[in-house]
Design an enzyme around this catalytic site. Structure first.
Site, mmCIF file in Angstrom:
data_model
loop_
_atom_site.group_PDB
_atom_site.id
_atom_site.type_symbol
_atom_site.label_atom_id
_atom_site.label_comp_id
_atom_site.label_asym_id
_atom_site.label_seq_id
_atom_site.Cartn_x
_atom_site.Cartn_y
_atom_site.Cartn_z
ATOM 1 N N ASN A 2 0.674 -1.524 -0.209
ATOM 2 C CA ASN A 2 -0.424 0.094 -0.160
ATOM 3 C C ASN A 2 0.314 1.204 0.287
ATOM 4 O OD1 ASN A 2 -1.925 2.068 0.125
ATOM 5 N ND2 ASN A 2 -3.331 1.198 2.431
ATOM 6 N N ASP A 3 1.497 1.689 1.343
ATOM 7 C CA ASP A 3 1.629 3.195 0.984
ATOM 8 C C ASP A 3 3.516 2.463 0.461
ATOM 9 O OD1 ASP A 3 0.570 3.493 3.416
ATOM 10 O OD2 ASP A 3 1.549 2.758 4.848
#
Lengths: 95, 514
Positions: B441-442
């Site tokens: 994600n990040d």
């Protein structure tokens, strides 16, 4: 060995470590951690000396316990490293 | 025979199993330890390529065998060979029992270690490494304590009134400094690794636990440890030694609890480094070159890995150590959930990927949690059969430890020459038809490049949004990544969200492809 000789070994080994570790490919960073784990258990040397010393029973038992712990690490560390390394394969193998 | 040797003989008669370090370590022993140290260097050198890595690992084992056998030979009297000949028979009888105990201890450790190494799942590797670190730390503490209780065996003491029964053993001040530092680092490694293990293993929440005025408490405790170690060099009182030990256990605990799950790669490498410095400190105490070389190697290895991890998150080492990152999760993310996004099905994903020339798979921690690596490789195989080029892109902090994703992909039989690091693949996304994000994600958030207010601003990210289509597997639109920030990628026109469990989704795609 006097302190300065030991310190020399230490400082030079730090430099060796620096260059050797930077040359490790990032794909093998997990095996690197596992194998450094195994070799840092060279502390077993101290544990063996303690376990072989008869002068203090308490020290001896502490030493034996340390031998067990360090052995777990040595055998476990090297075994898990080789298990991981065996999985890294190049293309076009099998299938 | 000099007077010094004479005293030695009397002493070794009083304490039969005691190796007489005072007489100086024989040359062959020092040489053997040096060889062991060189083996360890070569073991790490072998890791520069998967081709040489196996040989390196074997050299490591050889080095360890040399160190252990040498130590046993010295401890059981062979060190006297070439000096005064072997000891008398009584000396050997006593030693055999001790030797048996030691071999039994090694055997117990070997069984536990080998069974664990064989059974452990590759996804659990971060926990295992943390657990192993804790063992090194505890072993260092035990050795330190044993050296403090029986300094003569370690050759670090001078006997003020030899032979007399309540004799006074004085540990050399320099050895006391090394001992104090070694025990302190060992204890920090131990308790820190235990916490890291509990967090990684899920026995403890991955969220940071923040105590009030924790920085003050931590700095105070560290200062107290240093002052006590300094004092210990002047005063050999046992209470100082044990207090240093207790405080170090506490500080190791306090240092790790405020650090969140996403920062675990840094923590694990940092503890790796500590375990090395602990071994080095013990090496100084024992004047043992193998331990010092190893300690320096492991210490720098862990330090470099921590640095690489911090760089990959664009965070300073100090801010990671201070902890608290990810504590403010979901703040500000609330309204963003209502933004429109495109949702796709497994069939859509299969169709898009089948049409593609090149698919780049971006795995993350979520893939490890879902154990989706095997089915993912099946999907890649099916795509390859259709003539699609498949590559994998790995962010340095993907997963919970350095190289975590690489190991999982290797476990699933993904050839390592299809797996690329961030800097090698980032320029390729522009020519990629489909970027397939699974469990990351990040590390894909474009906000890191554009939004100066984002907590992850400046972190190097994978440029997945440059691909023609982004397929993003996520359990639901709810939760944010570990940094607690919403990912702008979800709402882009070229992103299709695949909302499901990673493994189930890939299984469905495989069905659709077949």
């Amino acid at each position: 060995m006097d302190f300065i000789s030991i310190l020399s070994i230490f400082v030079l080994a730090c430099f060796v470590g620096y260059y050797v570790v930077w040359s490790v490919t990032p794909a093998l960073h997990t095996p690197l951690m596992a194998v450094t784990n195994a070799i840092s258990s060279v502390i077993i040397v101290g544990a063996l000396i303690a376990a072989a010393g008869a002068a203090s029973p308490l020290a001896k038992w502490l030493g034996l316990l340390a031998v067990v712990l360090a052995s777990i690490n040595i055998f476990g560390g090297f075994a898990v490293t080789s298990r991981m390394l065996a999985m890294y394969k190049k293309k076009e193998r099998a299938e | 025979m000099s007077a010094g040797t004479h005293t030695d003989l009397i002493l070794s008669a009083t304490f039969p199993a005691m190796p007489s370090h005072d007489a100086g370590t024989p040359g062959w022993v020092m040489l053997a330890y040096l060889v062991a140290g060189v083996c360890f260097i070569l073991a790490l050198r072998g890791l520069s390529s998967p081709v040489t890595s196996q040989r390196g690992n074997r050299l490591g084992m050889i080095g360890m065998a040399i160190a252990v056998v040498t130590t046993l030979l010295v401890a059981f009297g062979a060190g006297e060979l070439g000096r005064d000949g072997p000891g008398d028979t009584r000396y050997l009888v006593i030693d055999q029992l001790a030797l048996l105990e030691i071999l039994a201890a090694i055997a117990i450790g070997a069984i536990i270690g080998l069974v664990t190494a064989r059974r452990i799942a590759m996804t659990a590797m971060p926990q295992l490494v943390a657990a192993f670190h804790s063992l090194v730390g505890l072993a260092a503490v035990l050795v330190g304590a044993a050296a403090f209780l029986n300094p003569e065996a370690f050759g670090i003491a001078t006997r003020l009134t030899p032979i007399a029964e309540p004799s006074l053993l004085l540990i050399k001040p320099l050895s006391r400094l090394e001992l104090g530092l070694g025990v302190a680092i060992g204890a920090i490694t131990f308790s820190g690794s235990v916490i890291a293990f509990l967090k990684l293993n899920g026995n403890m929440t991955g969220a940071p636990i923040l105590l009030p005025c924790r920085h003050l408490i931590n700095l105070g405790t560290l200062a107290a440890i240093l002052v006590l170690v300094a004092w210990f060099t002047q005063d050999q009182s046992p209470w100082i030694f044990w207090t240093v030990l207790a405080l170090s256990f506490i500080i190791g605990f306090l240092l790790i609890i405020p650090i969140g799950g996403a920062d675990m790669p840094v923590v694990v490498s940092m503890l790796n480094s500590y375990s090395g410095w602990a071994a080095a400190a013990m090496g100084f105490t024992l004047e043992n070159s193998a331990m010092i070389i190893t300690g320096a190697l492991v210490g720098s290895s862990g330090a470099i890995l921590s640095y690489i991890m911090c760089r990959a998150m664009n965070r300073s080492f100090l801010s990671v150590i201070a902890g608290g990152f990810g504590a403010v999760a979901s703040s500000g993310g609330g309204e963003a959930i209502d933004r429109p996004y495109k949702r796709g099905s497994a069939e859509d994903a299969a169709f898009l990927m089948r049409q593609a020339d090149q698919v780049v798979i971006v795995p993350g921690y979520g893939m490890a949690v879902a154990q989706a690596q095997h089915i993912l490789r099946e999907m890649a195989d099916l795509l390859k059969k259709e003539g699609v080029k498949v590559k994998y892109a790995i962010h340095p902090v993907a997963g919970r430890m350095p190289g975590h994703m690489n190991v999982l992909l290797a476990e699933a039989n993904v050839p390592y020459d299809e797996v690329f690091e961030l800097e090698d693949i980032n320029s390729e996304f522009a020519q990629t038809d489909v970027a397939f994000v699974i469990g990351a994600n990040d590390v894909t958030n474009p906000a890191a490049k554009t939004d100066k207010s984002s907590p992850i601003y400046g972190m190097p990210v994978l440029d997945v949004e440059k691909a023609r289509t982004v397929l993003f597997i996520k359990r639901s639109m709810g939760g944010a990544g570990y940094a607690g920030v919403d990912n702008e990628l979800f709402y882009r026109d070229n992103t299709m969200m695949l909302l499901a469990d990673a493994k189930k989704m890939v299984e469905e795609i495989v069905k659709a492809l077949a």
